[in-house]
Design a protein around this motif. Structure first.
Motif, short mmCIF file in Angstrom:
data_model
loop_
_atom_site.label_atom_id
_atom_site.label_comp_id
_atom_site.label_asym_id
_atom_site.label_seq_id
_atom_site.Cartn_x
_atom_site.Cartn_y
_atom_site.Cartn_z
N MET A 106 36.41 33.72 38.79
CA MET A 106 37.84 33.95 38.59
C MET A 106 38.42 34.61 39.83
N ASP A 107 39.58 34.15 40.26
CA ASP A 107 40.26 34.72 41.42
C ASP A 107 41.26 35.78 40.95
N ILE A 108 41.12 36.99 41.49
CA ILE A 108 41.96 38.12 41.10
C ILE A 108 42.75 38.58 42.31
N VAL A 109 44.06 38.73 42.15
CA VAL A 109 44.92 39.32 43.16
C VAL A 109 45.39 40.67 42.64
N ILE A 110 45.27 41.70 43.48
CA ILE A 110 45.66 43.06 43.11
C ILE A 110 46.80 43.50 44.01
N LEU A 111 47.90 43.93 43.39
CA LEU A 111 49.05 44.45 44.12
C LEU A 111 48.99 45.97 44.11
N GLN A 112 48.88 46.57 45.30
CA GLN A 112 48.79 48.02 45.43
C GLN A 112 50.08 48.54 46.05
N HIS A 113 50.64 49.60 45.43
CA HIS A 113 51.95 50.11 45.83
C HIS A 113 51.89 51.39 46.64
N MET A 114 50.82 52.16 46.47
CA MET A 114 50.69 53.45 47.15
C MET A 114 49.29 53.55 47.76
N PRO A 115 49.15 54.17 48.93
CA PRO A 115 47.82 54.27 49.54
C PRO A 115 46.79 54.96 48.66
N HIS A 116 47.22 55.97 47.89
CA HIS A 116 46.26 56.75 47.10
C HIS A 116 46.04 56.18 45.70
N GLU A 117 46.71 55.09 45.35
CA GLU A 117 46.63 54.57 43.98
C GLU A 117 46.04 53.16 44.01
#
Length: 233
Positions: free
Chosen positions: A1-12
């Motif tokens: 399965m291909d997963i894309v992760i959207l990260q909004h903050m460097p520490h999160e």
């Protein structure tokens, strides 16, 4: 399965979500929006993971990508892709599906229990988890409420005919993430007037150790169940 992760903050970051994906043999692609990364297309993934952040869904004047991210969530669900939202990500899912997002009555920060409200997906009847939020959301139309806490009724929901899973709390958190939260978002630990009841201090959160193993076991079981159909497709 291909997963894309959207990260909004460097520490999160994704925390144990990444460990779950790697353990299950899934491919991960990170899109660090805080570094100006472009949003993906719905055809790029089987599962979209939308992480948390210090901004709110109504802060589009400062973070215009919030609007585009919600459009991506709607397009992904319309194409039968699964979407997992954590904290801000859950609020983005709710808002994208037409539900109201607003300030919670109390800021909820620290390790507090959530309580199972439906057995649609596997969650323990009671589970101590990390919270770090001041906003909440109404449930989207036809959504199932999966868990609540004493400070915030809407902690987890399943919507869009089972394609969208929103988690207000942070099952993915690790001790290292808690250290980063307390360091890089230290101002959030100062209670607004009248809002200290459900807020723990940095020392209390950093000393926590017992919550992690059951929290992560619940996360893995929840993600296994949520993505079962996607893996079989």
């Amino acid at each position: 399965m291909d997963i894309v992760i959207l990260q909004h903050m460097p520490h999160e970051g994704p925390g144990r979500i990444a460990d779950w994906a790697l353990a299950r043999g899934h491919a991960i692609t990170m899109h660090d929006l805080h570094h100006g990364a472009a949003l993906p297309n719905p055809g790029d993934f089987d599962l979209l993971v939308v992480l948390g952040g210090a901004m709110g869904v109504h802060d589009a004047a400062e973070y215009p990508w919030l609007i585009d991210e919600r459009a991506l969530i709607k397009a992904a669900l319309a194409q039968g892709r699964r979407v997992l939202g954590i904290c801000l990500g859950a609020q983005q899912i709710a808002h994208a599906l037409g539900a109201k997002v607003e300030a919670n009555a109390q800021r909820e920060v620290g390790f507090w229990p959530i309580y199972q409200t439906a057995r649609t997906l596997p969650l323990p009847e009671e589970l101590n988890v990390l919270h770090w939020h001041g906003d909440t959301f109404e449930l989207p139309a036809h959504a199932t409420l999966l868990a609540s806490s004493a400070a915030c009724r809407h902690q987890a929901f399943l919507a869009a005919e089972g394609l969208a899973l929103g988690l207000q709390c942070h099952l993915e958190a690790t001790p290292e993430m808690v250290e980063a939260f307390c360091r890089d978002d230290a101002g959030y630990l100062i209670p607004p007037p009248g809002q200290g009841r459900w807020m723990q201090g940095a020392a209390r959160m950093q000393a926590e150790r017992e919550a992690y193993a059951p929290m992560h076991a619940a996360l893995f079981a929840l993600l296994d169940a949520f993505t079962l159909h996607a893996r079989e497709s």
